[in-house]
Design a protein around this motif. Structure first.
Motif, PDB file in Angstrom:
ATOM      1  N   ARG A  52      11.644 -15.752 -24.607  1.00 38.69           N
ATOM      2  CA  ARG A  52      11.839 -14.804 -24.182  1.00 38.69           C
ATOM      3  C   ARG A  52      10.973 -13.421 -24.644  1.00 38.69           C
ATOM      4  O   ARG A  52      10.726 -14.247 -26.009  1.00 38.69           O
ATOM      5  N   ILE A  53      10.345 -12.137 -24.530  1.00 40.81           N
ATOM      6  CA  ILE A  53       9.820 -11.626 -24.829  1.00 40.81           C
ATOM      7  C   ILE A  53      10.624 -10.672 -25.846  1.00 40.81           C
ATOM      8  O   ILE A  53      11.482 -10.501 -25.255  1.00 40.81           O
TER       9      ILE A  53
ATOM     10  N   GLY B 146      13.122  -8.428 -23.573  1.00 43.94           N
ATOM     11  CA  GLY B 146      14.144  -8.877 -23.355  1.00 43.94           C
ATOM     12  C   GLY B 146      13.271 -10.292 -21.896  1.00 43.94           C
ATOM     13  O   GLY B 146      13.993 -10.537 -21.342  1.00 43.94           O
ATOM     14  N   ASP B 147      11.796  -9.225 -21.505  1.00 40.28           N
ATOM     15  CA  ASP B 147      11.684 -10.937 -20.297  1.00 40.28           C
ATOM     16  C   ASP B 147      11.856 -12.025 -20.205  1.00 40.28           C
ATOM     17  O   ASP B 147      11.424 -12.282 -21.401  1.00 40.28           O
ATOM     18  N   MET B 148      11.652 -12.499 -19.702  1.00 41.10           N
ATOM     19  CA  MET B 148      11.763 -14.246 -19.214  1.00 41.10           C
ATOM     20  C   MET B 148      10.157 -14.684 -18.885  1.00 41.10           C
ATOM     21  O   MET B 148       9.520 -13.459 -17.650  1.00 41.10           O
TER      22      MET B 148
ATOM     23  N   MET C 246      19.278  -9.797 -26.006  1.00 37.82           N
ATOM     24  CA  MET C 246      18.285  -9.528 -25.141  1.00 37.82           C
ATOM     25  C   MET C 246      18.955 -10.496 -24.039  1.00 37.82           C
ATOM     26  O   MET C 246      18.321 -11.542 -23.239  1.00 37.82           O
ATOM     27  N   ILE C 247      18.044  -9.319 -22.805  1.00 37.87           N
ATOM     28  CA  ILE C 247      18.371  -9.690 -21.595  1.00 37.87           C
ATOM     29  C   ILE C 247      17.202  -9.594 -20.036  1.00 37.87           C
ATOM     30  O   ILE C 247      17.189  -7.892 -20.442  1.00 37.87           O
ATOM     31  N   SER C 248      17.165 -10.201 -19.658  1.00 47.42           N
ATOM     32  CA  SER C 248      15.680  -9.619 -18.596  1.00 47.42           C
ATOM     33  C   SER C 248      16.197  -8.647 -16.786  1.00 47.42           C
ATOM     34  O   SER C 248      17.675  -9.210 -16.270  1.00 47.42           O
ATOM     35  N   VAL C 249      15.614  -7.931 -16.528  1.00 46.52           N
ATOM     36  CA  VAL C 249      16.217  -6.827 -15.577  1.00 46.52           C
ATOM     37  C   VAL C 249      16.173  -7.963 -14.422  1.00 46.52           C
ATOM     38  O   VAL C 249      17.587  -7.702 -13.785  1.00 46.52           O
ATOM     39  N   SER C 250      15.720  -9.049 -14.430  1.00 37.39           N
ATOM     40  CA  SER C 250      16.104  -9.681 -12.990  1.00 37.39           C
ATOM     41  C   SER C 250      16.953 -10.329 -13.413  1.00 37.39           C
ATOM     42  O   SER C 250      18.470 -11.047 -12.159  1.00 37.39           O
ATOM     43  N   GLU C 251      17.247 -10.983 -15.007  1.00 36.19           N
ATOM     44  CA  GLU C 251      18.351 -11.786 -14.890  1.00 36.19           C
ATOM     45  C   GLU C 251      19.992 -10.872 -14.799  1.00 36.19           C
ATOM     46  O   GLU C 251      20.951 -11.364 -14.543  1.00 36.19           O
TER      47      GLU C 251
END
Lengths: 292, 325
Positions: A81-82, A132-134, B1-6
């Motif tokens: 994760r970034i 936050g990007d995976m 933290m979390i991504s947009v798609s998640e």
């Protein structure tokens, strides 16, 4: 365990038994062995300094800890994760002691592999990967300080979408030929060797789609039906059940456990007695398959 | 933290009532509970949730003095509550109103008190910013303090008084968060109720000689905390998208715009209400959430009572707790 038993197990060439030790436990008194990671010598005896499994390569004895942060090796597939966007690089959380580094020069940008990176790319790094990007990536090299340098220069690596993350201890992931698996139930699983597992809907990529400018880095999920969500949740819980019982995780084990748990409701899979039953069934099935 | 798609995946999943771990919107995770593993404490309880949340609560009783200006302080608290403070002590919509055993006419000078703190162990909070952890702990400590010391707190504070106007029992409730896996506040309340169930107070005998009041405290801790069964549990609802869920996982907590914590006791009374998070909750949704929480609270309480009864049986049999093995 008796002292002789331990030494016998180490001496036995074809012994497949797992030998678990705790800190302070004498591994061997034989001075012919060499001291590896997780051990120290005291009065000519080799003593474990970690709780873990004894690992022997010829004369070198080391202890592999059961719970530890991820120690990368070059070529490992990882899911991360970034955490930070920095000068010409991204910092990636990959459950290691330090964040990994993904250099701008080690990613594929829209417009082809051969494209050169210029200053404008540097300014719009956040449009490729934001905090936050995976992503899935491969360990390319290590820096002087031990941080891993990652790369995503292949069509199979890159941003992750359409699913959810499952975290397990990294020691449980088995190294296999491919860590990108599509299960029979139509779910893609990326088994990151760092213990992060991405479970997502299987989305076939057509060549023309892959050539779209934003195909690599967009953030939009495909439409996912309720049933598909349930299957993804089922696979996630199955993996967690395996991890809970300290079972190794690879594609076949997931498939066996998935089948073993198919009669249960998704949310029940993690209940203590049910998860135990599932893991035991899967283990038995795996051993049976090994013998044939 | 979390991504947009998640975030998108979770929000849509919540909307469809298929969450990332297969639960429906109003499903709780399994809760495990054990009491009495801290021998030095008067009462203790550890609550673990399936997803990793791990909370340990210890209760230590001590003899304290009733502060001379306790009455004034209590009044100030009431004003604070009325003046739009975040915790409304039993004043929310749909309250069946006072059945409080300790509130009502009891004088503040004839009451014991409960002092609560919530702390986070460093291993549990490596994922957070240390400053956020501190404010979170403060928030939870205050909520715990307010709920337990209010008229709807359950514990019979008047019974904690030893000598009116001068001496009382002080229950120190210390919650330690050992691991974080979402749904922390509910776990803290569950552990607190369990610890109060497990708490034993020494018997105190008061003698009056020549107008002088003397009291003696026995060595053994024998008396239960009166009114522990009326201690409320909380149901925290997280608003994700236009829907609300209970017992969120850490990723779901990151997606939620607002949190509503509803404390309910076994009589079905609403004991406290707290809103957290940045987002807003529409009035219609608020009413719906409170209603749902009141219903779910009963299920939660009966489950909790079953677990506590099993613990009581175990202790009666003299079986040692598993503790931290």
């Amino acid at each position: 365990m008796d002292q002789d038993d331990i030494e016998m197990e180490i001496d036995g060439e074809d012994s497949l038994d797992i030998h678990v030790v705790t800190p302070g436990e004498v591994v061997t008194r034989d001075s012919a062995f060499m001291r590896g990671h997780g051990t120290y010598t005291e009065d000519e005896t080799l003593v474990a300094s970690l709780a873990g499994v004894v690992d022997r390569v010829n004369k070198l004895i080391s202890i592999k800890p059961l719970r530890t942060r991820y120690n990368g090796e070059i070529g490992d597939v990882v899911v991360g994760r970034i955490t930070e966007v920095a000068q010409k690089r991204w910092k990636v959380d990959m459950n290691a002691r330090q964040d990994g580094v993904l250099l701008l020069s080690s990613v594929n940008l829209p417009g082809g592999v051969q494209r050169r990176k210029n200053e404008s790319d540097e300014l719009q790094m956040r449009t490729f990967f934001a905090e936050g990007d995976m992503l899935s990536a491969e360990v390319q090299a290590f820096f002087q300080d031990g941080a891993a340098s990652l790369h995503t220069r292949s069509i199979k690596y890159g941003k992750l979408r359409n699913g959810s993350l499952v975290t397990v201890p990294s020691a449980l992931i088995k190294r296999t030929k491919s860590h990108f698996v599509t299960l029979p139930c139509g779910v893609d699983v990326i088994l990151g060797l760092n213990g992060y597992i991405w479970v997502a809907k299987h989305v076939p990529i057509s060549p023309e789609q892959a050539n779209q400018p934003d195909a690599l880095y967009h953030n939009d999920n495909e439409p996912i039906a309720d049933q598909e969500r349930e299957i993804i949740a089922r696979v996630s819980n199955t993996i967690l059940a395996l991890a809970k019982h300290n079972n190794f995780i690879n594609d076949t084990m997931i498939v066996y456990a998935y089948e073993a748990g198919s009669s249960h409701r998704v949310k029940d899979i993690l209940k203590p007695d049910i998860s135990q039953e599932i893991v035991q069934t899967a283990r038995a099935q795996f051993q049976e398959a090994q013998q044939h | 933290m979390i991504s947009v798609s998640e975030r998108d995946y979770i929000t849509k999943g919540v909307d469809r009532s298929v969450r990332a771990d297969g639960r429906a919107r109003l499903d709780f995770r399994d809760l495990n509970l054990e009491t009495g593993m801290i021998t030095q404490a008067s009462g203790s309880c550890r609550v673990t949730l399936e997803g990793g949340t791990d909370v340990l609560v210890g209760v230590k009783v001590e003899v304290g003095s009733i502060e001379p200006d306790a009455e004034a302080a209590a009044d100030a608290d009431d004003i604070d509550d009325d003046g739009g403070a975040r915790t409304a002590g039993g004043g929310g919509p749909g309250t069946d109103d006072t059945t409080g055993s300790s509130g009502g006419g009891t004088h503040a000078r004839n009451r014991g008190r409960i002092s609560c703190t919530v702390a986070c162990s460093p291993s549990a909070t490596r994922v957070f910013d240390p400053r956020d952890v501190e404010s979170m702990c403060n928030e939870y400590s205050q909520l715990l303090n307010r709920v337990l010391n209010s008229a709807h707190g359950g514990v019979d504070l008047a019974a904690l008084c030893i000598v009116p106007g001068s001496t009382c029992w002080v229950l120190n409730v210390d919650a330690l968060v050992l691991d974080y896996g979402g749904g922390l506040l509910d776990a803290i309340f569950a552990a607190t109720r369990g610890a109060l169930h497990n708490t034993r107070i020494p018997r105190a005998t008061v003698e009056q000689t020549d107008g002088r009041v003397e009291f003696e405290i026995e060595d053994e801790e024998t008396e239960i905390v009166a009114g522990w069964e009326d201690v409320p549990l909380t149901v925290s609802m997280s608003k994700i998208g236009y829907r609300h869920i209970v017992d969120p996982t850490p990723l779901e907590e990151l997606c939620s715009s607002a949190r509503l914590t509803v404390a309910v006791n076994r009589r079905g009374n609403l004991c406290a209400l707290q809103k957290g998070g940045e987002g807003g909750i529409e009035p219609s949704l608020l009413a719906e959430m409170v209603q749902t929480a009141k219903q779910l609270g009963q299920t939660l309480l009966s489950r909790h009572d079953t677990l506590l009864a099993a613990e009581a049986r175990r202790i009666a049999k003299g079986v040692d707790p598993t503790g931290f093995r």
